[in-house]
Design a protein around this motif. Structure first.
Motif, PDB file in Angstrom:
ATOM      1  N   VAL A  54       0.852  -1.187   0.000  1.00 42.38           N
ATOM      2  CA  VAL A  54       0.000   0.000   0.000  1.00 42.38           C
ATOM      3  C   VAL A  54       0.895   1.246   0.000  1.00 42.38           C
ATOM      4  O   VAL A  54       2.001   1.229   0.560  1.00 42.38           O
ATOM      5  CB  VAL A  54      -0.955  -0.026   1.225  1.00 42.38           C
ATOM      6  N   ASP A  55       0.446   2.301  -0.655  1.00 42.76           N
ATOM      7  CA  ASP A  55       1.222   3.542  -0.735  1.00 42.76           C
ATOM      8  C   ASP A  55       1.368   4.178   0.642  1.00 42.76           C
ATOM      9  O   ASP A  55       0.400   4.304   1.392  1.00 42.76           O
ATOM     10  CB  ASP A  55       0.498   4.510  -1.675  1.00 42.76           C
ATOM     11  N   VAL A  56       2.596   4.575   0.970  1.00 39.79           N
ATOM     12  CA  VAL A  56       2.897   5.178   2.271  1.00 39.79           C
ATOM     13  C   VAL A  56       2.108   6.477   2.479  1.00 39.79           C
ATOM     14  O   VAL A  56       1.825   6.866   3.610  1.00 39.79           O
ATOM     15  CB  VAL A  56       4.417   5.428   2.375  1.00 39.79           C
ATOM     16  N   PHE A  57       1.732   7.146   1.383  1.00 42.68           N
ATOM     17  CA  PHE A  57       1.027   8.421   1.506  1.00 42.68           C
ATOM     18  C   PHE A  57      -0.497   8.268   1.415  1.00 42.68           C
ATOM     19  O   PHE A  57      -1.212   9.259   1.324  1.00 42.68           O
ATOM     20  CB  PHE A  57       1.579   9.431   0.495  1.00 42.68           C
ATOM     21  N   ASN A  58      -0.967   7.050   1.479  1.00 42.83           N
ATOM     22  CA  ASN A  58      -2.393   6.749   1.646  1.00 42.83           C
ATOM     23  C   ASN A  58      -2.839   7.341   2.992  1.00 42.83           C
ATOM     24  O   ASN A  58      -2.112   7.243   3.981  1.00 42.83           O
ATOM     25  CB  ASN A  58      -2.512   5.208   1.637  1.00 42.83           C
ATOM     26  N   SER A  59      -4.016   7.959   3.031  1.00 40.03           N
ATOM     27  CA  SER A  59      -4.377   8.702   4.252  1.00 40.03           C
ATOM     28  C   SER A  59      -4.540   7.791   5.471  1.00 40.03           C
ATOM     29  O   SER A  59      -4.268   8.209   6.597  1.00 40.03           O
ATOM     30  CB  SER A  59      -5.623   9.562   4.030  1.00 40.03           C
ATOM     31  N   LYS A  60      -4.943   6.520   5.272  1.00 40.99           N
ATOM     32  CA  LYS A  60      -5.062   5.616   6.418  1.00 40.99           C
ATOM     33  C   LYS A  60      -3.691   5.220   6.961  1.00 40.99           C
ATOM     34  O   LYS A  60      -3.532   4.995   8.153  1.00 40.99           O
ATOM     35  CB  LYS A  60      -5.835   4.352   6.019  1.00 40.99           C
ATOM     36  N   VAL A  61      -2.714   5.116   6.066  1.00 40.26           N
ATOM     37  CA  VAL A  61      -1.342   4.814   6.505  1.00 40.26           C
ATOM     38  C   VAL A  61      -0.814   5.981   7.336  1.00 40.26           C
ATOM     39  O   VAL A  61      -0.253   5.791   8.424  1.00 40.26           O
ATOM     40  CB  VAL A  61      -0.412   4.557   5.303  1.00 40.26           C
ATOM     41  N   ILE A  62      -1.019   7.184   6.821  1.00 43.19           N
ATOM     42  CA  ILE A  62      -0.562   8.390   7.508  1.00 43.19           C
ATOM     43  C   ILE A  62      -1.150   8.446   8.918  1.00 43.19           C
ATOM     44  O   ILE A  62      -0.445   8.686   9.893  1.00 43.19           O
ATOM     45  CB  ILE A  62      -0.944   9.634   6.675  1.00 43.19           C
ATOM     46  N   GLN A  63      -2.447   8.172   9.013  1.00 49.35           N
ATOM     47  CA  GLN A  63      -3.141   8.190  10.301  1.00 49.35           C
ATOM     48  C   GLN A  63      -2.522   7.151  11.257  1.00 49.35           C
ATOM     49  O   GLN A  63      -2.187   7.463  12.385  1.00 49.35           O
ATOM     50  CB  GLN A  63      -4.624   7.837  10.059  1.00 49.35           C
ATOM     51  N   ALA A  64      -2.344   5.923  10.777  1.00 49.90           N
ATOM     52  CA  ALA A  64      -1.838   4.848  11.643  1.00 49.90           C
ATOM     53  C   ALA A  64      -0.379   5.066  12.016  1.00 49.90           C
ATOM     54  O   ALA A  64       0.087   4.562  13.029  1.00 49.90           O
ATOM     55  CB  ALA A  64      -2.015   3.489  10.968  1.00 49.90           C
ATOM     56  N   SER A  65       0.353   5.826  11.195  1.00 50.54           N
ATOM     57  CA  SER A  65       1.791   5.996  11.470  1.00 50.54           C
ATOM     58  C   SER A  65       2.035   7.017  12.574  1.00 50.54           C
ATOM     59  O   SER A  65       3.157   7.146  13.050  1.00 50.54           O
ATOM     60  CB  SER A  65       2.534   6.415  10.201  1.00 50.54           C
ATOM     61  N   MET A  66       1.014   7.751  12.983  1.00 50.53           N
ATOM     62  CA  MET A  66       1.129   8.732  14.062  1.00 50.53           C
ATOM     63  C   MET A  66       2.299   9.694  13.824  1.00 50.53           C
ATOM     64  O   MET A  66       3.054   9.997  14.746  1.00 50.53           O
ATOM     65  CB  MET A  66       1.346   8.017  15.405  1.00 50.53           C
TER      66      MET A  66
END
Lengths: 248, 248
Positions: free
Chosen positions: A137-149
């Motif tokens: 999954v793309d690192v700049f996907n908004s759910k990834v961004i959210q989970a990465s804190m």
């Protein structure tokens, strides 16, 4: 606004090299990071008023006041939020081989929650590079961004084939997470190297198997127990085992 | 059907001591576990036909053929599925103190994904007991069941206050996960004991702090890195460190 909406798709994020973060907490974190170039902030009036000081310090950005309805049209979130920011992807500089330390290579991590959690793990253990296959999954996907804190702002990430990466960094040890291999806690981890993590369902892809030098595993305490660990949990345990090289 | 729907609420699951699993994979896993007493299976005709053999082996259950529409009315899932089973909670037997080995105590773990992932971790490392505060999400919540990948059938779980648990098992070491404490990888873990995990946001609750004998921590590799790890990842790393006592 159509443009902002288009950024929910990876191909447009890649085309323009920009991405979107949503919500109060992430927007404030972005504004506080002077290294991140922000293009626009779309905020409801109340948010902009409350954070006027924070916004004033950033002369580089354009502030657009929007209604909640306009914001929800731009948003990928189902719950309402007050602000959304469009920013340039952080600059990436390839380290020279002597400056290369530890990296993860994520081979087919598709769950955004797991991807974000893994960035947070890398950030915690001081692993500065996370490379990804194009099947991840793309690192700049908004759910990834959210989970990465916020970890996506501090860990360097790039999508690249493992074989291409290894042409650049020839000679680096390449470790892989497997169901069978050397005990991660008895194994003498190299100080520098790349740890490859496959997907929960498929493991490391067939293409990449010949590139692995050492197979490591997390010993199972219960022979009749769970078939596998969650991919992010397994990554956390392996990174902790690897980090011990530096503690000792 | 109203009754099945009511089981999506914890109070009804507790009242009748039964719970619901949804979807093909989980239903098959349940049917294969002879130790689990299944009350009913609600399936669409196609599923019942395909799995006639599996169903025939279980004389204890009632099979109800339903339409997809009826199933979706009973379901808590948004995506359609073919089967749903109602089962009795596994029998729980309190071990006597000499038979007590290792346990987790989850103090306020609210995210169902994290809870399920933690059950999977306990199952992997052979930690037979997972106790939970009443501020934690219910183990028989359908999202927890899904994330646990069947581990909820093999790990013994019970909701109980930590103080009450310790009255029963007086003298057992009680360890707690903290941001500051003894390095989990240098620490000499006891062979038997209880490891308390707090919530990501709040940590271990104030009530339980005086009950902790030893504070353990996962050393941070990067002083400027992530503020914390995901609760399930931290649990995985601590369980791996604890399991090393048994590997060595």
């Amino acid at each position: 606004m159509k443009f902002v909406k288009s950024l929910h798709l990876k191909k447009f994020r890649q085309k323009y090299d920009i991405f979107v973060v949503e919500g109060d907490k992430m927007a404030r974190e972005m504004l506080a990071q002077s290294a991140v170039a922000i293009e626009q902030v779309y905020a409801v009036e109340a948010w902009a008023t409350t954070h006027a000081g924070l916004l004033r310090e950033r002369s580089d950005l354009e502030l657009v006041i929007v209604t909640e309805r306009e914001l929800s049209q731009m948003s990928s979130l189902t719950t309402p939020n007050q602000v959304l920011a469009v920013a340039h992807k952080p600059n990436w500089e390839w380290p020279s081989l002597p400056h290369f330390t530890r990296a993860l290579y994520l081979d087919g991590i598709q769950d955004p929650g797991n991807m974000g959690t893994i960035l947070r793990i890398a950030d915690w253990f001081g692993i500065p590079f996370v490379f990804c296959s194009d099947t991840s999954v793309d690192v700049f996907n908004s759910k990834v961004i959210q989970a990465s804190m916020g970890a996506f702002l501090r860990v360097n990430t790039v999508e690249i084939e493992l074989a291409v990466l290894l042409e650049r960094y020839a000679g680096l040890p390449v470790l892989g997470a497997f169901m069978e291999g050397l005990n991660a806690f008895d194994h003498s981890w190299p100080e520098k190297g790349i740890l490859v993590i496959g997907s929960e369902g498929e493991g490391i892809s067939a293409n990449n198997l010949p590139l692995i030098n050492e197979r490591v595993t997390i010993p199972k305490g219960n022979p009749n127990g769970a078939e596998s660990l969650n991919a992010a949990v397994a990554t956390g345990i392996l990174c902790a085992a690897w980090a011990r090289v530096n503690y000792e």
